[in-house]
Design a protein around this motif. Sequence first.
Motif, PDB file in Angstrom:
ATOM      1  N   THR A  14       3.086  64.038  -4.745  1.00 35.65           N
ATOM      2  CA  THR A  14       2.726  62.626  -4.620  1.00 35.65           C
ATOM      3  C   THR A  14       3.979  61.881  -4.171  1.00 35.65           C
ATOM      4  O   THR A  14       4.965  61.822  -4.909  1.00 35.65           O
ATOM      5  N   ILE A  15       3.941  61.345  -2.976  1.00 35.84           N
ATOM      6  CA  ILE A  15       5.144  60.804  -2.339  1.00 35.84           C
ATOM      7  C   ILE A  15       4.998  59.298  -2.134  1.00 35.84           C
ATOM      8  O   ILE A  15       3.974  58.814  -1.656  1.00 35.84           O
ATOM      9  N   LYS A  16       6.033  58.590  -2.490  1.00 32.40           N
ATOM     10  CA  LYS A  16       6.034  57.133  -2.383  1.00 32.40           C
ATOM     11  C   LYS A  16       6.418  56.693  -0.974  1.00 32.40           C
ATOM     12  O   LYS A  16       7.393  57.173  -0.390  1.00 32.40           O
ATOM     13  N   ILE A  17       5.619  55.761  -0.439  1.00 33.26           N
ATOM     14  CA  ILE A  17       5.925  55.130   0.845  1.00 33.26           C
ATOM     15  C   ILE A  17       6.049  53.636   0.584  1.00 33.26           C
ATOM     16  O   ILE A  17       5.104  52.993   0.137  1.00 33.26           O
ATOM     17  N   GLU A  18       7.216  53.106   0.823  1.00 33.93           N
ATOM     18  CA  GLU A  18       7.456  51.685   0.562  1.00 33.93           C
ATOM     19  C   GLU A  18       8.021  51.021   1.802  1.00 33.93           C
ATOM     20  O   GLU A  18       9.017  51.485   2.361  1.00 33.93           O
ATOM     21  N   ASP A  19       7.354  49.967   2.237  1.00 34.47           N
ATOM     22  CA  ASP A  19       7.755  49.253   3.456  1.00 34.47           C
ATOM     23  C   ASP A  19       7.900  50.209   4.633  1.00 34.47           C
ATOM     24  O   ASP A  19       8.803  50.082   5.458  1.00 34.47           O
ATOM     25  N   GLY A  20       6.996  51.197   4.707  1.00 32.57           N
ATOM     26  CA  GLY A  20       6.979  52.131   5.823  1.00 32.57           C
ATOM     27  C   GLY A  20       7.973  53.263   5.723  1.00 32.57           C
ATOM     28  O   GLY A  20       8.064  54.092   6.633  1.00 32.57           O
ATOM     29  N   ASN A  21       8.719  53.341   4.614  1.00 32.66           N
ATOM     30  CA  ASN A  21       9.743  54.382   4.450  1.00 32.66           C
ATOM     31  C   ASN A  21       9.341  55.371   3.362  1.00 32.66           C
ATOM     32  O   ASN A  21       8.932  54.974   2.267  1.00 32.66           O
ATOM     33  N   VAL A  22       9.471  56.660   3.661  1.00 35.40           N
ATOM     34  CA  VAL A  22       9.180  57.716   2.695  1.00 35.40           C
ATOM     35  C   VAL A  22      10.357  57.830   1.726  1.00 35.40           C
ATOM     36  O   VAL A  22      11.515  57.864   2.148  1.00 35.40           O
ATOM     37  N   GLN A  23      10.059  57.912   0.420  1.00 40.95           N
ATOM     38  CA  GLN A  23      11.095  57.913  -0.606  1.00 40.95           C
ATOM     39  C   GLN A  23      11.327  59.328  -1.166  1.00 40.95           C
ATOM     40  O   GLN A  23      10.380  60.071  -1.398  1.00 40.95           O
ATOM     41  N   ASN A  24      12.600  59.666  -1.372  1.00 43.03           N
ATOM     42  CA  ASN A  24      12.991  60.895  -2.095  1.00 43.03           C
ATOM     43  C   ASN A  24      12.385  62.173  -1.516  1.00 43.03           C
ATOM     44  O   ASN A  24      12.046  63.108  -2.248  1.00 43.03           O
ATOM     45  N   ILE A  25      12.269  62.235  -0.199  1.00 45.85           N
ATOM     46  CA  ILE A  25      11.575  63.365   0.415  1.00 45.85           C
ATOM     47  C   ILE A  25      12.274  64.691   0.142  1.00 45.85           C
ATOM     48  O   ILE A  25      11.628  65.739  -0.014  1.00 45.85           O
ATOM     49  N   ALA A  26      13.608  64.685   0.043  1.00 49.44           N
ATOM     50  CA  ALA A  26      14.345  65.929  -0.180  1.00 49.44           C
ATOM     51  C   ALA A  26      13.987  66.557  -1.522  1.00 49.44           C
ATOM     52  O   ALA A  26      13.885  67.785  -1.643  1.00 49.44           O
ATOM     53  N   ASP A  36       4.183  47.687   2.442  1.00 47.76           N
ATOM     54  CA  ASP A  36       4.024  47.487   0.997  1.00 47.76           C
ATOM     55  C   ASP A  36       4.172  48.836   0.280  1.00 47.76           C
ATOM     56  O   ASP A  36       5.013  49.642   0.644  1.00 47.76           O
ATOM     57  N   LEU A  37       3.314  49.107  -0.712  1.00 53.65           N
ATOM     58  CA  LEU A  37       3.453  50.328  -1.512  1.00 53.65           C
ATOM     59  C   LEU A  37       2.238  51.226  -1.315  1.00 53.65           C
ATOM     60  O   LEU A  37       1.105  50.841  -1.615  1.00 53.65           O
ATOM     61  N   TYR A  38       2.500  52.426  -0.800  1.00 55.83           N
ATOM     62  CA  TYR A  38       1.450  53.407  -0.565  1.00 55.83           C
ATOM     63  C   TYR A  38       1.816  54.731  -1.208  1.00 55.83           C
ATOM     64  O   TYR A  38       2.990  55.029  -1.444  1.00 55.83           O
ATOM     65  N   LYS A  39       0.782  55.533  -1.451  1.00 54.74           N
ATOM     66  CA  LYS A  39       0.949  56.881  -1.983  1.00 54.74           C
ATOM     67  C   LYS A  39       0.448  57.889  -0.966  1.00 54.74           C
ATOM     68  O   LYS A  39      -0.664  57.753  -0.445  1.00 54.74           O
ATOM     69  N   ALA A  40       1.279  58.885  -0.677  1.00 53.42           N
ATOM     70  CA  ALA A  40       0.840  60.012   0.139  1.00 53.42           C
ATOM     71  C   ALA A  40       0.583  61.187  -0.803  1.00 53.42           C
ATOM     72  O   ALA A  40       1.484  61.589  -1.551  1.00 53.42           O
ATOM     73  N   ARG A  41      -0.612  61.699  -0.792  1.00 42.30           N
ATOM     74  CA  ARG A  41      -0.971  62.842  -1.648  1.00 42.30           C
ATOM     75  C   ARG A  41      -1.074  64.081  -0.767  1.00 42.30           C
ATOM     76  O   ARG A  41      -2.000  64.227   0.030  1.00 42.30           O
ATOM     77  N   VAL A  42      -0.095  64.954  -0.903  1.00 38.33           N
ATOM     78  CA  VAL A  42       0.000  66.154  -0.066  1.00 38.33           C
ATOM     79  C   VAL A  42      -0.449  67.356  -0.892  1.00 38.33           C
ATOM     80  O   VAL A  42       0.185  67.712  -1.887  1.00 38.33           O
ATOM     81  N   VAL A  43      -1.549  67.972  -0.502  1.00 40.37           N
ATOM     82  CA  VAL A  43      -2.063  69.155  -1.188  1.00 40.37           C
ATOM     83  C   VAL A  43      -1.715  70.390  -0.365  1.00 40.37           C
ATOM     84  O   VAL A  43      -1.911  70.419   0.854  1.00 40.37           O
ATOM     85  N   TYR A  89      -3.621  59.160   2.266  1.00 33.86           N
ATOM     86  CA  TYR A  89      -2.817  57.961   2.019  1.00 33.86           C
ATOM     87  C   TYR A  89      -3.681  56.917   1.328  1.00 33.86           C
ATOM     88  O   TYR A  89      -4.848  56.734   1.668  1.00 33.86           O
ATOM     89  N   SER A  90      -3.100  56.219   0.368  1.00 30.54           N
ATOM     90  CA  SER A  90      -3.846  55.156  -0.305  1.00 30.54           C
ATOM     91  C   SER A  90      -2.876  54.120  -0.855  1.00 30.54           C
ATOM     92  O   SER A  90      -1.736  54.448  -1.215  1.00 30.54           O
ATOM     93  N   PRO A  91      -3.302  52.848  -0.914  1.00 32.14           N
ATOM     94  CA  PRO A  91      -2.463  51.819  -1.538  1.00 32.14           C
ATOM     95  C   PRO A  91      -2.242  52.176  -3.001  1.00 32.14           C
ATOM     96  O   PRO A  91      -3.098  52.805  -3.634  1.00 32.14           O
ATOM     97  N   TYR A  92      -1.104  51.768  -3.554  1.00 35.58           N
ATOM     98  CA  TYR A  92      -0.796  52.120  -4.932  1.00 35.58           C
ATOM     99  C   TYR A  92      -0.482  50.879  -5.754  1.00 35.58           C
ATOM    100  O   TYR A  92       0.300  50.019  -5.325  1.00 35.58           O
ATOM    101  N   THR A  93      -1.103  50.805  -6.903  1.00 34.17           N
ATOM    102  CA  THR A  93      -0.809  49.754  -7.881  1.00 34.17           C
ATOM    103  C   THR A  93      -0.370  50.418  -9.170  1.00 34.17           C
ATOM    104  O   THR A  93      -1.052  51.326  -9.667  1.00 34.17           O
ATOM    105  N   ILE A  94       0.763  50.006  -9.717  1.00 35.80           N
ATOM    106  CA  ILE A  94       1.285  50.611 -10.937  1.00 35.80           C
ATOM    107  C   ILE A  94       0.372  50.273 -12.115  1.00 35.80           C
ATOM    108  O   ILE A  94       0.029  49.109 -12.331  1.00 35.80           O
TER     109      ILE A  94
END
Length: 201
Positions: free
Chosen positions: A8-20, A56-63, A74-79
């Motif tokens: 489950t990968i965070k995408i914020e303002d079009g940028n992928v977070q912590n991919i490594a 904004d804040l999106y979630k990428a779910r990679v199976v 991909y889906s919008p994410y609300t905490i």
Amino acid sequence: MAQQFVETIKIEDGNVQNIAYHQERMEKTIRHFFPSLCLAPVPMLDRIVIPQGYMDLYKARVVYGESGIETVEYSPYTIREINSLQVVLDDTIEYNFKSTNRERLNILSSKKNNSDDIIIVKHELVTDTSFTNIAVYDGRRWITPKHPLLAGTKRANLLELGVIQEADITLADLRDAQKVGLFNAMIEFGKREIAIKNIHF
């Protein structure tokens, strides 16, 4: 049914977070369950294409599974709002790898009573909630379980930065603490903190 795992990968303002960190965990899982995939080029998460307009804040779910990456959604994410936790005991649960099979976690979650989520205690030690890692503030430092159910990517990042430290955390330690913090790939450290008085033992 074939085993499947997920990042489950965070995408914020079009940028992928912590991919490594996600890539490292996926490769560890592939080496353990699908060693034949290691003979071919390992699937690379940084090749995932982010659709246009995903700000904004999106979630990428990679199976992924024995054939490599199988689906990306991909889906919008609300905490989630989490203000209280119920302690539940389970000495046999295993969730060392981020599997799509969350049946055991869902069964434990059903025991949360009137709380918003659970804290899972295994062999008398605090581990995780049903979907986040946890850190406990003892008035001096933030400590996180040395043996979580799942070693999260955000947890790895926070340990590397020295924001949190590993330790065994007993129920007595939890009762004596001031508050707990919940975090995962989608929830930044400090965004969800719960006072000990709102933890039900």
